[in-house]
Enzyme design. Structure first.
Site, PDB file in Angstrom:
ATOM      1  N   HIS A 306       0.850  -1.190   0.000  1.00 17.71           N
ATOM      2  CA  HIS A 306       0.000   0.000   0.000  1.00 17.71           C
ATOM      3  C   HIS A 306       0.882   1.235   0.000  1.00 17.71           C
ATOM      4  O   HIS A 306       1.944   1.225   0.625  1.00 17.71           O
ATOM      5  CB  HIS A 306      -0.910   0.010   1.230  1.00 17.71           C
ATOM      6  N   ASP A 363      -8.019  -4.820  -0.420  1.00 18.96           N
ATOM      7  CA  ASP A 363      -8.528  -5.493  -1.620  1.00 18.96           C
ATOM      8  C   ASP A 363      -8.282  -6.994  -1.594  1.00 18.96           C
ATOM      9  O   ASP A 363      -8.960  -7.752  -2.275  1.00 18.96           O
ATOM     10  CB  ASP A 363      -7.891  -4.886  -2.876  1.00 18.96           C
TER      11      ASP A 363
HETATM   12  N1  CMC Z   1       4.245  -7.549  -5.038  1.00 18.23           N
HETATM   13  C1  CMC Z   1       5.604  -7.595  -5.107  1.00 18.23           C
HETATM   14  N2  CMC Z   1       6.409  -6.555  -4.827  1.00 18.23           N
HETATM   15  C2  CMC Z   1       5.826  -5.403  -4.457  1.00 18.23           C
HETATM   16  C3  CMC Z   1       4.414  -5.282  -4.359  1.00 18.23           C
HETATM   17  C4  CMC Z   1       3.632  -6.411  -4.658  1.00 18.23           C
HETATM   18  N3  CMC Z   1       2.305  -6.354  -4.568  1.00 18.23           N
HETATM   19  N4  CMC Z   1       4.115  -4.034  -3.955  1.00 18.23           N
HETATM   20  C5  CMC Z   1       5.275  -3.382  -3.825  1.00 18.23           C
HETATM   21  N5  CMC Z   1       6.315  -4.203  -4.116  1.00 18.23           N
HETATM   22  C6  CMC Z   1       7.752  -3.897  -4.023  1.00 18.23           C
HETATM   23  C7  CMC Z   1       8.211  -3.032  -5.173  1.00 18.23           C
HETATM   24  O1  CMC Z   1       8.679  -3.818  -6.247  1.00 18.23           O
HETATM   25  C8  CMC Z   1       9.307  -2.226  -4.506  1.00 18.23           C
HETATM   26  O2  CMC Z   1      10.441  -3.058  -4.377  1.00 18.23           O
HETATM   27  P1  CMC Z   1      11.942  -2.423  -4.469  1.00 18.23           P
HETATM   28  O3  CMC Z   1      12.030  -1.477  -3.320  1.00 18.23           O
HETATM   29  O4  CMC Z   1      12.853  -3.603  -4.367  1.00 18.23           O
HETATM   30  O5  CMC Z   1      12.004  -1.741  -5.812  1.00 18.23           O
HETATM   31  C9  CMC Z   1       8.789  -1.979  -3.107  1.00 18.23           C
HETATM   32  O6  CMC Z   1       7.917  -3.102  -2.846  1.00 18.23           O
HETATM   33  C10 CMC Z   1       8.010  -0.684  -2.925  1.00 18.23           C
HETATM   34  O7  CMC Z   1       6.946  -0.654  -3.892  1.00 18.23           O
HETATM   35  P2  CMC Z   1       6.445   0.654  -4.651  1.00 18.23           P
HETATM   36  O8  CMC Z   1       5.894   0.251  -5.988  1.00 18.23           O
HETATM   37  O9  CMC Z   1       7.494   1.709  -4.616  1.00 18.23           O
HETATM   38  O10 CMC Z   1       5.285   1.130  -3.696  1.00 18.23           O
HETATM   39  P3  CMC Z   1       4.140   2.144  -4.076  1.00 18.23           P
HETATM   40  O11 CMC Z   1       3.776   2.839  -2.822  1.00 18.23           O
HETATM   41  O12 CMC Z   1       4.513   3.003  -5.230  1.00 18.23           O
HETATM   42  O13 CMC Z   1       2.953   1.188  -4.574  1.00 18.23           O
HETATM   43  C11 CMC Z   1       1.050  -0.193  -4.599  1.00 18.23           C
HETATM   44  C12 CMC Z   1       1.887   0.799  -3.788  1.00 18.23           C
HETATM   45  C13 CMC Z   1      -0.277  -0.461  -3.860  1.00 18.23           C
HETATM   46  C14 CMC Z   1       0.696   0.409  -5.967  1.00 18.23           C
HETATM   47  C15 CMC Z   1       1.866  -1.522  -4.787  1.00 18.23           C
HETATM   48  O14 CMC Z   1       2.163  -2.073  -3.511  1.00 18.23           O
HETATM   49  C16 CMC Z   1       1.141  -2.546  -5.659  1.00 18.23           C
HETATM   50  O15 CMC Z   1       1.254  -2.493  -6.893  1.00 18.23           O
HETATM   51  N6  CMC Z   1       0.364  -3.491  -5.025  1.00 18.23           N
HETATM   52  C17 CMC Z   1      -0.421  -4.440  -5.793  1.00 18.23           C
HETATM   53  C18 CMC Z   1      -1.733  -3.790  -6.243  1.00 18.23           C
HETATM   54  C19 CMC Z   1      -2.708  -3.600  -5.108  1.00 18.23           C
HETATM   55  O16 CMC Z   1      -2.957  -4.499  -4.318  1.00 18.23           O
HETATM   56  N7  CMC Z   1      -3.338  -2.395  -5.062  1.00 18.23           N
HETATM   57  C20 CMC Z   1      -4.371  -2.056  -4.065  1.00 18.23           C
HETATM   58  C21 CMC Z   1      -3.932  -0.985  -3.116  1.00 18.23           C
HETATM   59  S1  CMC Z   1      -4.982  -0.837  -1.694  1.00 18.23           S
HETATM   60  C22 CMC Z   1      -6.487  -0.170  -2.112  1.00 18.23           C
HETATM   61  C23 CMC Z   1      -6.534   0.836  -3.194  1.00 18.23           C
HETATM   62  O17 CMC Z   1      -5.782   1.823  -3.233  1.00 18.23           O
HETATM   63  O18 CMC Z   1      -7.400   0.700  -4.035  1.00 18.23           O
END
Ligand code: CMC
Length: 427
Positions: A306, A363
């Site tokens: 998240h 989710d």
């Molecule tokens: N699976 C594997 N690795 C992950 C995931 C995941 N679901 N989420 C984050 N990471 C890793 C990412 O690769 C990064 O690794 P590194 O530091 O080695 O490069 C690290 O964790 C930080 O991730 P980020 O992409 O910089 O984090 P963010 O804050 O930009 O993204 C997020 C947040 C929700 C978009 C992301 O965690 C994600 O894509 N999750 C899967 C989709 C999801 O479940 N979304 C629903 C969010 S909750 C409700 C809503 O908002 O609707």
């Protein structure tokens, strides 16, 4: 004494006010930054930028706290119902019994949707995704309600709130009825809001529809948990569109589109699709965990991680409990859900996920409950939209009442410098 922040650029020092929120969140007010220094800030994804001051929702991602108007989400989910929470989120105070009854009665004035809307729905192919249809139908409401609400006029604003709450629910369910080929249902003003959702979705003209109170209660709770989440992608979209003084329906239609994406509300559908994929592949959750950790593989574990919760998502805790209760009560034994449990257990113990604070989010569990309740997978995000509606309305209203300026970020241009125009025959 008020705090200030000092910024030094090329040896010149500039002082900026520091704003402290009611929960001691600190922000450097850079409203005058460009005028004073000629510089702007660069913050892709707005990870460090506050776009507004808001009284609606408090969220502390490190501590796992979520409150609407000062009330803990845990209390609201346990002790209030969705319309009560909607009233709180939109108008700022918990309603009295009389106010809540009046609110529901006033919503009932608007639960009938113009029959001409059916022509618009008929224009969509049956295969259209419900979120695309819902966004279009919400936008189409502007055609039947062309007058943009005057936010200064409390009565007008109140009516707009009731109208949106009434019509959006009906339209949301019509997207499903259309795609499944069933006749469109009408809201029954003698029944509750969430019960109506189930009837609008599933009641058929051929026979009585027996409502299961366990299902209604679980949905009510899920809607409460989704009601607002401060400046997330779809809410920021609603505020941004509304900041040009576009109307409430047009702004909410844009919010629905923003919510649709798999990184936001679309994740609940993506979670189920991922679980089905794992099942088809033989059910090895660890194999997919390894894929998610592999930086050369674009696969991400949907429903994990998240932007703001770097601790457990407090909504996920409540939903997990509700999911366990609902599954036990309904006697559901679904192999997909066993895969989900295995995935959750493994990820919570895995160093990659632990070190990055990647916990199951709202989710992950909501998808599981929706499946157990018999909600079709491509309607999952529509349910998120129904829950988020009061938040969108409240944030739109707050933005307009506070007379916020039009949203218009700046950029750092990194394209080509001025070039002489090349005539066609020289290219
Ligand atoms: N699976 C594997 N690795 C992950 C995931 C995941 N679901 N989420 C984050 N990471 C890793 C990412 O690769 C990064 O690794 P590194 O530091 O080695 O490069 C690290 O964790 C930080 O991730 P980020 O992409 O910089 O984090 P963010 O804050 O930009 O993204 C997020 C947040 C929700 C978009 C992301 O965690 C994600 O894509 N999750 C899967 C989709 C999801 O479940 N979304 C629903 C969010 S909750 C409700 C809503 O908002 O609707």
């Amino acid at each position: 004494m008020s705090k200030t922040a000092i910024l030094e650029i090329d040896g010149n020092k500039y002082e900026f006010p520091v704003i402290v929120g009611s929960e001691n969140e600190v922000a450097i007010d850079i409203e005058k930054l460009r005028a004073a220094t000629g510089a702007i800030t660069l913050d892709p994804g707005y990870k460090n930028s506050g776009s507004c001051q808001s009284e609606i929702t408090f969220l502390d991602g490190e501590e796992g706290i979520l409150r609407y108007r000062g009330y803990a989400i845990e209390d609201l989910a346990e002790k209030a119902n969705f319309l009560e929470v909607s009233y709180l989120v939109i108008f700022g105070e918990l309603p009295t019994a009389a106010q809540l009854a009046q609110f529901e009665k006033d919503i009932h004035k608007y639960t009938l949707v113009n029959e001409e809307m059916k022509n618009i729905i008929d224009g969509f192919p049956k295969t259209a995704h419900p979120m695309g249809v819902l966004s279009s139908l919400t936008s189409a409401l502007t055609a039947f309600n062309p007058k943009v609400v005057n936010v200064e006029n409390e009565k007008e604003m109140y009516e707009a709130v009731c109208k949106t709450m009434g019509k959006f629910l009906v339209l949301a369910t019509w997207t499903y009825r259309k795609s499944s080929g069933f006749p469109l249902n009408y809201y029954d003003n003698t029944k509750g809001y969430v019960e109506n959702f189930m009837r609008l979705m599933f009641e058929l003209p051929t026979g009585p529809y027996k409502i299961n109170p366990v299902v209604v209660n679980a949905l009510d709770k899920l809607f409460i948990l989704h009601a607002d989440h401060e400046q997330n992608c779809s809410t920021s979209t609603v505020r941004m569109v509304g900041s040009s003084h576009a109307g409430l329906f047009a702004s909410i239609s844009a919010g629905v589109s923003a919510l649709w994406g798999p990184l936001h509300g679309g994740a609940n559908q993506a979670v189920l699709e991922m679980l089905e994929e794992i099942q088809k592949d033989g059910g090895d959750a660890d194999k997919f965990l390894a894929k998610a950790k592999d930086k050369n593989d674009p696969f991400r574990l949907m429903g994990f991680g998240h932007r703001v919760y770097k601790n457990f998502d407090p909504r996920a805790k409540i939903i997990k409990k509700a999911a366990d209760e609902v599954l036990a009560e309904l006697g559901v034994n679904d192999p997909i859900l066993n895969i989900a449990k295995k995935l959750e257990e493994s990820a919570l113990q895995d160093e990659y996920f632990k070190s990055r604070n990647l916990y199951p989010n709202v989710d992950f569990y909501s998808g599981i409950i929706y499946r157990a309740l018999g909600i079709p997978t491509d309607m999952f995000t529509v349910l998120f939209a129904i829950g988020r509606l009061p938040g969108w309305i409240a944030q739109w209203k707050e933005m307009r009442v506070n007379k916020e300026p039009i949203g218009r970020p700046r950029q750092v241009y990194v394209g080509a410098p001025l070039r002489p125009f090349k005539p066609m025959n020289e290219r």
